[in-house]
Scaffold this motif. Sequence first.
Motif, PDB file in Angstrom:
ATOM      1  N   ILE A  86       0.877  -1.178   0.000  1.00 29.88           N
ATOM      2  CA  ILE A  86       0.000   0.000   0.000  1.00 29.88           C
ATOM      3  C   ILE A  86       0.906   1.217   0.000  1.00 29.88           C
ATOM      4  CG2 ILE A  86      -1.871   1.221   1.168  1.00 29.88           C
ATOM      5  CD1 ILE A  86      -2.697  -1.519   0.192  1.00 29.88           C
ATOM      6  N   PRO A  87       1.046   1.924  -1.115  1.00 26.87           N
ATOM      7  CA  PRO A  87       2.089   2.937  -1.226  1.00 26.87           C
ATOM      8  C   PRO A  87       1.867   4.179  -0.369  1.00 26.87           C
ATOM      9  CG  PRO A  87       0.712   2.915  -3.191  1.00 26.87           C
ATOM     10  CD  PRO A  87       0.298   1.737  -2.371  1.00 26.87           C
ATOM     11  N   SER A  88       0.629   4.555  -0.125  1.00 27.40           N
ATOM     12  CA  SER A  88       0.391   5.793   0.634  1.00 27.40           C
ATOM     13  C   SER A  88      -0.847   5.652   1.512  1.00 27.40           C
ATOM     14  CB  SER A  88       0.231   6.975  -0.320  1.00 27.40           C
ATOM     15  OG  SER A  88      -0.707   6.673  -1.348  1.00 27.40           O
ATOM     16  N   PRO A  89      -0.771   4.771   2.516  1.00 21.41           N
ATOM     17  CA  PRO A  89      -1.932   4.600   3.394  1.00 21.41           C
ATOM     18  C   PRO A  89      -2.189   5.854   4.221  1.00 21.41           C
ATOM     19  CG  PRO A  89      -0.012   3.492   4.315  1.00 21.41           C
ATOM     20  CD  PRO A  89       0.379   3.966   2.944  1.00 21.41           C
ATOM     21  N   GLU A  90      -3.441   6.087   4.550  1.00 24.36           N
ATOM     22  CA  GLU A  90      -3.736   7.213   5.446  1.00 24.36           C
ATOM     23  C   GLU A  90      -3.102   6.986   6.807  1.00 24.36           C
ATOM     24  OE1 GLU A  90      -7.508   8.373   7.949  1.00 24.36           O
ATOM     25  OE2 GLU A  90      -7.796   9.124   5.892  1.00 24.36           O
ATOM     26  N   LYS A  91      -3.140   5.731   7.285  1.00 28.26           N
ATOM     27  CA  LYS A  91      -2.616   5.427   8.623  1.00 28.26           C
ATOM     28  C   LYS A  91      -1.828   4.118   8.609  1.00 28.26           C
ATOM     29  CE  LYS A  91      -6.878   5.632  10.502  1.00 28.26           C
ATOM     30  NZ  LYS A  91      -7.650   6.340   9.481  1.00 28.26           N
ATOM     31  N   PHE A 133       1.269   2.677  18.451  1.00 26.48           N
ATOM     32  CA  PHE A 133       2.082   3.797  17.985  1.00 26.48           C
ATOM     33  C   PHE A 133       1.931   3.891  16.476  1.00 26.48           C
ATOM     34  CE2 PHE A 133       4.730   0.040  18.425  1.00 26.48           C
ATOM     35  CZ  PHE A 133       5.386  -0.044  17.210  1.00 26.48           C
ATOM     36  N   ILE A 134       2.380   5.010  15.938  1.00 31.67           N
ATOM     37  CA  ILE A 134       2.199   5.315  14.516  1.00 31.67           C
ATOM     38  C   ILE A 134       3.547   5.234  13.807  1.00 31.67           C
ATOM     39  CG2 ILE A 134       1.432   7.055  12.858  1.00 31.67           C
ATOM     40  CD1 ILE A 134      -0.782   5.944  14.691  1.00 31.67           C
ATOM     41  N   ARG A 135       3.536   4.687  12.576  1.00 34.70           N
ATOM     42  CA  ARG A 135       4.703   4.763  11.709  1.00 34.70           C
ATOM     43  C   ARG A 135       4.331   5.465  10.415  1.00 34.70           C
ATOM     44  NH1 ARG A 135       9.318   0.297  12.409  1.00 34.70           N
ATOM     45  NH2 ARG A 135      10.102   1.479  10.630  1.00 34.70           N
ATOM     46  N   ASN A 144       7.063   8.106  24.825  1.00 34.71           N
ATOM     47  CA  ASN A 144       6.787   7.740  23.436  1.00 34.71           C
ATOM     48  C   ASN A 144       7.924   6.944  22.814  1.00 34.71           C
ATOM     49  OD1 ASN A 144       8.145  10.375  23.580  1.00 34.71           O
ATOM     50  ND2 ASN A 144       8.210  10.167  21.362  1.00 34.71           N
ATOM     51  N   VAL A 145       7.574   6.191  21.751  1.00 35.77           N
ATOM     52  CA  VAL A 145       8.569   5.398  21.027  1.00 35.77           C
ATOM     53  C   VAL A 145       8.695   5.864  19.570  1.00 35.77           C
ATOM     54  CG1 VAL A 145       8.136   3.378  22.467  1.00 35.77           C
ATOM     55  CG2 VAL A 145       6.899   3.619  20.306  1.00 35.77           C
ATOM     56  N   THR A 146       8.022   6.957  19.234  1.00 31.82           N
ATOM     57  CA  THR A 146       7.903   7.373  17.842  1.00 31.82           C
ATOM     58  C   THR A 146       9.245   7.495  17.133  1.00 31.82           C
ATOM     59  OG1 THR A 146       5.847   8.552  18.324  1.00 31.82           O
ATOM     60  CG2 THR A 146       7.004   9.171  16.307  1.00 31.82           C
ATOM     61  N   GLN A 147      10.223   8.120  17.804  1.00 30.30           N
ATOM     62  CA  GLN A 147      11.500   8.386  17.134  1.00 30.30           C
ATOM     63  C   GLN A 147      12.177   7.092  16.684  1.00 30.30           C
ATOM     64  OE1 GLN A 147      10.362   9.439  20.094  1.00 30.30           O
ATOM     65  NE2 GLN A 147      11.573  11.151  20.897  1.00 30.30           N
ATOM     66  N   GLY A 148      12.255   6.118  17.581  1.00 33.66           N
ATOM     67  CA  GLY A 148      12.962   4.882  17.273  1.00 33.66           C
ATOM     68  C   GLY A 148      12.238   3.995  16.275  1.00 33.66           C
ATOM     69  N   LYS A 149      10.987   4.322  15.988  1.00 29.29           N
ATOM     70  CA  LYS A 149      10.180   3.517  15.073  1.00 29.29           C
ATOM     71  C   LYS A 149      10.066   4.129  13.677  1.00 29.29           C
ATOM     72  CE  LYS A 149       8.759   0.244  17.954  1.00 29.29           C
ATOM     73  NZ  LYS A 149       8.988  -1.185  17.700  1.00 29.29           N
ATOM     74  N   VAL A 209      -0.250  -3.108  11.943  1.00 29.91           N
ATOM     75  CA  VAL A 209       0.839  -4.053  12.202  1.00 29.91           C
ATOM     76  C   VAL A 209       0.606  -4.609  13.600  1.00 29.91           C
ATOM     77  CG1 VAL A 209       3.334  -4.340  12.231  1.00 29.91           C
ATOM     78  CG2 VAL A 209       2.308  -2.632  10.727  1.00 29.91           C
ATOM     79  N   THR A 210       0.462  -5.940  13.720  1.00 29.77           N
ATOM     80  CA  THR A 210      -0.283  -6.497  14.862  1.00 29.77           C
ATOM     81  C   THR A 210       0.543  -7.044  16.023  1.00 29.77           C
ATOM     82  OG1 THR A 210      -0.462  -8.606  13.674  1.00 29.77           O
ATOM     83  CG2 THR A 210      -2.271  -7.019  13.403  1.00 29.77           C
ATOM     84  N   GLY A 211       1.863  -6.851  16.015  1.00 24.99           N
ATOM     85  CA  GLY A 211       2.653  -7.246  17.184  1.00 24.99           C
ATOM     86  C   GLY A 211       3.631  -8.370  16.896  1.00 24.99           C
ATOM     87  N   THR A 212       4.734  -8.388  17.652  1.00 21.91           N
ATOM     88  CA  THR A 212       5.819  -9.333  17.394  1.00 21.91           C
ATOM     89  C   THR A 212       6.026 -10.291  18.557  1.00 21.91           C
ATOM     90  OG1 THR A 212       8.074  -9.425  16.484  1.00 21.91           O
ATOM     91  CG2 THR A 212       7.752  -7.986  18.372  1.00 21.91           C
ATOM     92  N   PRO A 213       6.444 -11.530  18.296  1.00 23.36           N
ATOM     93  CA  PRO A 213       6.770 -12.465  19.377  1.00 23.36           C
ATOM     94  C   PRO A 213       8.065 -12.080  20.091  1.00 23.36           C
ATOM     95  CG  PRO A 213       6.312 -13.621  17.300  1.00 23.36           C
ATOM     96  CD  PRO A 213       6.479 -12.176  16.979  1.00 23.36           C
ATOM     97  N   THR A 214       8.356 -12.811  21.154  1.00 24.41           N
ATOM     98  CA  THR A 214       9.617 -12.629  21.861  1.00 24.41           C
ATOM     99  C   THR A 214      10.784 -13.027  20.961  1.00 24.41           C
ATOM    100  OG1 THR A 214      10.796 -13.118  23.915  1.00 24.41           O
ATOM    101  CG2 THR A 214       9.678 -14.953  22.838  1.00 24.41           C
ATOM    102  N   GLY A 215      11.981 -12.532  21.303  1.00 27.16           N
ATOM    103  CA  GLY A 215      13.180 -12.971  20.589  1.00 27.16           C
ATOM    104  C   GLY A 215      13.881 -11.915  19.775  1.00 27.16           C
ATOM    105  N   ALA A 216      13.485 -10.644  19.903  1.00 27.11           N
ATOM    106  CA  ALA A 216      14.197  -9.583  19.190  1.00 27.11           C
ATOM    107  C   ALA A 216      15.628  -9.482  19.721  1.00 27.11           C
ATOM    108  CB  ALA A 216      13.464  -8.255  19.345  1.00 27.11           C
TER     109      ALA A 216
END
Length: 290
Positions: free
Chosen positions: A73-78, A106-108, A176-181, A248-255
Amino acid sequence: MTHPRFLSFSRNGHHGYGLAVEGGVIDLSARHGASWANLRDVIEAGRLGQLAEEGKALKPDFALDEIRFEIPIPSPEKIICVGVNFPDRNEEYKDGQAAPSNPSLFIRFPRSFTGHGEALIRPPESPQLDYEGEIVIVIGKGGRRIAEADALSHIAALSLCNEGTIRDWVRHAKFNVTQGKNFDRTGAIGPWLVPYRDESQLADIKLETRVNGEVRQSDRTSRMIFSFRKIINYISTFTTLVPGDVIVTGTPTGAGARFDPPIWLKPGDIVEVEADGLGILKNTIADEVL
């Protein structure tokens, strides 16, 4: 059963969309670009099914190795991302708290992602580039205050995400986590946009992330703290979802941050995110060229 696999691509300076089939890519944008400029427009028009059916009678226009993948999706609203959505992820925080009653969000921005096969970019500001394999849902039917019972009918398609993160930059402020994301091209979405059919596509599928062939993350969607139904219901309570919105619905452990010492991604690494029925999202790592 092979599910239709839509993709967005660039080729010879042209941005388009198509269907991946045996032998290459059917260029749907060459046939329908005047009506729908991109896959977001196709979704908004409710025509994914029509184009998938049309593709059955067409031959590929060019080979896969002739294109560069772009985010579907090249230009999603959100683009809305869910944090801490697997039980073991919650336990990683070691704060003694039970799983939260509502999802963390959070938003990307779109330019923080790149396509399948492209390099994720490690910026000069930090070496702490990390991976997070996740499943993506794309909204097809918009709505506000969508009931959980109706939520899955609002999904148009599914994809994969490597929700790459600059770890020390998610700690630059208190809340917030915005910067790192949101560093440019630190994450990826793709390779395919797979039309949603029914709940079996999501209910209990395996999600796995590998770095240089080593399994780092592996879990099943049936273990998610917040179901896909709940996520859509909750987000649509405070914002109107529209066709083409990406969740984007979440990640498992192990990063990489959870190893002792942490293992950050470095140039030359290969990261693969795989889920049943959705293919493999594969990216290399490169340093930003200044």
